[in-house]
Design an enzyme around this catalytic site. Structure first.
Site, mmCIF file in Angstrom:
data_model
loop_
_atom_site.group_PDB
_atom_site.id
_atom_site.type_symbol
_atom_site.label_atom_id
_atom_site.label_comp_id
_atom_site.label_asym_id
_atom_site.label_seq_id
_atom_site.Cartn_x
_atom_site.Cartn_y
_atom_site.Cartn_z
ATOM 1 N N GLN A 116 1.032 6.550 24.391
ATOM 2 C CA GLN A 116 1.575 5.332 23.769
ATOM 3 C C GLN A 116 3.087 5.495 23.621
ATOM 4 O O GLN A 116 3.541 6.370 22.873
ATOM 5 C CB GLN A 116 0.922 5.154 22.398
ATOM 6 N N SER A 119 7.112 4.090 19.660
ATOM 7 C CA SER A 119 8.152 4.491 18.703
ATOM 8 C C SER A 119 9.429 4.952 19.402
ATOM 9 O O SER A 119 9.380 5.555 20.485
ATOM 10 C CB SER A 119 7.655 5.643 17.830
ATOM 11 N N SER A 151 2.566 11.113 21.603
ATOM 12 C CA SER A 151 1.481 12.104 21.684
ATOM 13 C C SER A 151 0.960 12.185 23.112
ATOM 14 O O SER A 151 0.745 11.154 23.756
ATOM 15 C CB SER A 151 0.318 11.716 20.774
ATOM 16 N N GLU A 234 -5.957 0.601 17.685
ATOM 17 C CA GLU A 234 -5.585 1.933 17.196
ATOM 18 C C GLU A 234 -6.053 2.098 15.741
ATOM 19 O O GLU A 234 -6.708 3.080 15.396
ATOM 20 C CB GLU A 234 -4.063 2.129 17.276
ATOM 21 N N SER A 385 2.650 3.597 8.999
ATOM 22 C CA SER A 385 2.581 4.350 7.729
ATOM 23 C C SER A 385 1.753 3.610 6.670
ATOM 24 O O SER A 385 1.483 2.410 6.794
ATOM 25 C CB SER A 385 4.004 4.594 7.203
HETATM 26 C C1 LIG Z 1 0.571 12.548 14.420
HETATM 27 C C2 LIG Z 1 1.417 11.402 14.887
HETATM 28 C C3 LIG Z 1 1.227 10.891 16.148
HETATM 29 C C4 LIG Z 1 2.041 9.854 16.607
HETATM 30 N N1 LIG Z 1 1.849 9.417 17.892
HETATM 31 C C5 LIG Z 1 2.627 8.429 18.367
HETATM 32 C C6 LIG Z 1 2.468 8.001 19.713
HETATM 33 O O1 LIG Z 1 1.653 8.533 20.475
HETATM 34 N N2 LIG Z 1 3.262 7.011 20.173
HETATM 35 C C7 LIG Z 1 4.187 6.391 19.388
HETATM 36 O O2 LIG Z 1 4.819 5.474 19.867
HETATM 37 N N3 LIG Z 1 4.390 6.788 18.097
HETATM 38 C C8 LIG Z 1 3.631 7.796 17.581
HETATM 39 N N4 LIG Z 1 3.817 8.231 16.293
HETATM 40 C C9 LIG Z 1 4.929 7.663 15.523
HETATM 41 C C10 LIG Z 1 4.507 6.763 14.384
HETATM 42 O O3 LIG Z 1 3.961 5.557 14.829
HETATM 43 C C11 LIG Z 1 5.762 6.521 13.516
HETATM 44 O O4 LIG Z 1 6.153 7.788 13.005
HETATM 45 C C12 LIG Z 1 5.499 5.561 12.400
HETATM 46 O O5 LIG Z 1 5.347 4.266 12.893
HETATM 47 C C13 LIG Z 1 6.648 5.565 11.350
HETATM 48 O O6 LIG Z 1 7.886 5.390 11.956
HETATM 49 P P1 LIG Z 1 9.106 6.377 11.663
HETATM 50 O O7 LIG Z 1 8.624 7.777 11.849
HETATM 51 O O8 LIG Z 1 10.260 5.919 12.483
HETATM 52 O O9 LIG Z 1 9.428 6.208 10.113
HETATM 53 P P2 LIG Z 1 10.312 5.058 9.439
HETATM 54 O O10 LIG Z 1 9.950 3.742 10.012
HETATM 55 O O11 LIG Z 1 11.738 5.461 9.510
HETATM 56 O O12 LIG Z 1 9.814 5.104 7.940
HETATM 57 C C14 LIG Z 1 10.262 6.087 6.999
HETATM 58 C C15 LIG Z 1 9.610 5.794 5.661
HETATM 59 O O13 LIG Z 1 10.024 4.496 5.174
HETATM 60 C C16 LIG Z 1 8.881 3.682 4.895
HETATM 61 N N5 LIG Z 1 9.158 2.287 5.274
HETATM 62 C C17 LIG Z 1 9.769 1.865 6.403
HETATM 63 N N6 LIG Z 1 9.829 0.507 6.425
HETATM 64 C C18 LIG Z 1 9.218 0.077 5.303
HETATM 65 C C19 LIG Z 1 8.942 -1.220 4.765
HETATM 66 N N7 LIG Z 1 9.300 -2.333 5.401
HETATM 67 N N8 LIG Z 1 8.275 -1.289 3.574
HETATM 68 C C20 LIG Z 1 7.898 -0.149 2.896
HETATM 69 N N9 LIG Z 1 8.158 1.100 3.369
HETATM 70 C C21 LIG Z 1 8.780 1.219 4.558
HETATM 71 C C22 LIG Z 1 7.770 4.253 5.762
HETATM 72 O O14 LIG Z 1 6.504 3.958 5.213
HETATM 73 C C23 LIG Z 1 8.084 5.747 5.729
HETATM 74 O O15 LIG Z 1 7.541 6.321 4.553
HETATM 75 C C24 LIG Z 1 3.051 9.272 15.784
HETATM 76 C C25 LIG Z 1 3.236 9.798 14.493
HETATM 77 C C26 LIG Z 1 2.444 10.848 14.047
HETATM 78 C C27 LIG Z 1 2.689 11.390 12.681
#
Ligand SMILES: Cc1cc2nc3c(=O)[nH]c(=O)nc-3n(C[C@H](O)[C@H](O)[C@H](O)COP(=O)(O)OP(=O)(O)OC[C@H]3O[C@@H](n4cnc5c(N)ncnc54)[C@H](O)[C@@H]3O)c2cc1C
Length: 423
Positions: A116, A119, A151, A234, A385
């Site tokens: 996928q 991100s 991933s 998903e 999240s």
């Molecule tokens: C084990 C694992 C596997 C993954 N696999 C994939 C994959 O295969 N492909 C892929 O594309 N992605 C993947 N991801 C990424 C995942 O989808 C993102 O990490 C996730 O969407 C959060 O984005 P970010 O890490 O940029 O955090 P951010 O968006 O920067 O968020 C940081 C913090 O702020 C909070 N926050 C942000 N916006 C808001 C809001 N509007 N309201 C309230 N709180 C908010 C979030 O909840 C979080 O606590 C994976 C992540 C993990 C942990």
């Protein structure tokens, strides 16, 4: 549903049917590749798909029963992976007949693996703010940008790639969903090591990579709608206890294709699991002589209750999706699964005592509970999240006011220009 919960009793007829089929067809001397073709032809890879889609028209829960019956028989399970969890149902829902024919059968028979590519370093929760660009060039799109947390990308042949195809419209409207071939010049994949010690994640760099126009799923500019479908599957899959990555790994790069199927069936190392389930923990609590401890009993009852709720919720989500809704229900299921993953890992490590924190093959229980504990915080992040799931429930189900979004309704190119040169 986790496979350990799928015992024979509640689904005796299906269990017997699978076991009878295996008695006739399981051939440990076939290669994995050949065995998976036999399994897919019989519709066992995704038994919840309709027969026309390559399944058997059974309930969503049937998949876990089928896989558990394969394991109990000693046969190699059908292929897993993100293609099965997300790409196939997305393409079946949003793709053209030609796209379905080209992309879905190779997922069901495990001949290709998908990852996928959603991100980006600046677009996770705010996924619609992604900046990877796709520019049309005749029958092709030329793609530039960067993805992260991808991933299994290293083991994959295709990516579910989101890229921006129009900067003159608001951010949700200018995105397209590409069935993107990874083996090509212009794609660089670098592994990232996680705190579990594994390197499942990757960053993916796209420099003038290309994708044919006929591989845009749902049509150019409709990617956000297609993405909702992918995220729904998903979250529903995770909510039902489906593994995020999913052993056995499909595709030629998964390293299993050429193996003898009988050998591959023995391959899953006990510590390859990233999450543990109610059955794993209940057994451990009993073995550790803690079944009479009131606190442990309460936690175990809670874990059992969440697990059952997760399963029923997944069924409800599927029914609502068939009626055209269900996003908030999928988010409830995903949140429940987060509680399950964390509680199960903690309870397991508690039952094992200090030894439970050791990792590696020689560690007690193969180190699986220690690994599950270290992995468990990730459940609050992947698939969107916890906070984002709560936003979805608040806005789409409870009718609360929408999150503030200063860029709503504005052409995304204008928003980006302001970021570079603030007004
Ligand atoms: C084990 C694992 C596997 C993954 N696999 C994939 C994959 O295969 N492909 C892929 O594309 N992605 C993947 N991801 C990424 C995942 O989808 C993102 O990490 C996730 O969407 C959060 O984005 P970010 O890490 O940029 O955090 P951010 O968006 O920067 O968020 C940081 C913090 O702020 C909070 N926050 C942000 N916006 C808001 C809001 N509007 N309201 C309230 N709180 C908010 C979030 O909840 C979080 O606590 C994976 C992540 C993990 C942990």
């Amino acid at each position: 549903m986790s496979e350990g919960e799928a015992g024979p009793r509640p689904h005796a007829a299906l269990w017997d049917e699978v076991t009878g089929w295996l008695a006739e067809h399981w051939d440990p001397d076939l290669t994995v590749e050949a065995w998976w073709r036999v399994v897919a032809d019989a519709g066992w890879t995704a038994p919840h798909f309709t027969p026309e889609q390559g399944g058997r028209g059974l309930s969503r829960r049937s998949g876990a029963v089928v896989r558990a019956a394969f394991v109990a028989f000693g046969a190699l399970r059908p292929p897993g992976g993100l293609g099965l969890l997300m790409a196939a149902p997305t393409i079946l829902t949003q793709g053209t007949p030609d796209q379905i024919e080209r992309f879905v059968p190779p997922i069901l028979d495990g001949s290709v693996a998908w990852c996928q590519l959603f991100s980006e370093p600046g677009a996770g929760s705010d996924l619609a703010g992604l900046t990877t660009r796709a520019d049309r060039d005749g029958d092709q799109w030329v793609i530039n940008g960067q993805k992260v947390w991808s991933s299994q990308a290293m083991q994959s042949d295709y990516g579910m790639l989101l890229a921006r195809t129009d900067l003159d419209v608001p951010k949700h409207k200018g995105i397209s969903w590409f069935a993107f071939r990874l083996d090509q010049p212009g794609v660089t994949i670098r592994p990232l090591r996680e705190m579990t010690g594994d390197a499942v994640f990757n960053e993916v760099f796209l420099d003038d990579a290309v994708c044919e126009d006929r591989d845009v799923i749902g049509g150019a500019g409709n990617g956000w709608m297609v993405t909702q479908t992918t995220l729904h599957f998903e979250r529903t899959g995770i909510g039902a206890g489906g593994s995020h990555a999913g052993f056995p790994e499909p595709g030629p790069k998964g390293g299993m294709h050429g193996l003898r199927a009988g050998d591959a069936a023995l391959l899953e190392a006990p510590n390859a699991k990233l999450t543990v389930n109610y059955e794993d923990v209940a057994r451990l609590v009993q073995e550790a002589g803690r079944s009479e401890d009131p606190g442990t009993r309460q936690d175990l009852a809670r874990l059992y209750t969440y697990t059952q709720l997760g399963l029923w919720n997944a069924q409800r989500s599927k029914a609502e999706a068939q009626r055209g809704g269900g996003q908030a229900v999928a988010s409830v299921g995903k949140l429940t699964q987060t509680d399950i993953v964390k509680l199960a890992a903690r309870l397991g490590v508690d039952a094992l005592g200090p030894n439970g924190l050791l990792t590696g093959e020689a560690a007690v229980e193969g180190g699986v509970f220690a690994k599950a504990l270290v992995f468990s915080p990730a459940s609050s992040i992947y698939g969107g999240s916890d906070q984002i799931q709560r936003n979805i429930i608040a806005e789409r189900s409870l009718g609360l006011p929408r999150d503030d979004a200063p860029d709503r309704g504005r052409p995304f190119g204008e928003v980006l220009r302001e970021r570079v040169q603030p007004a």
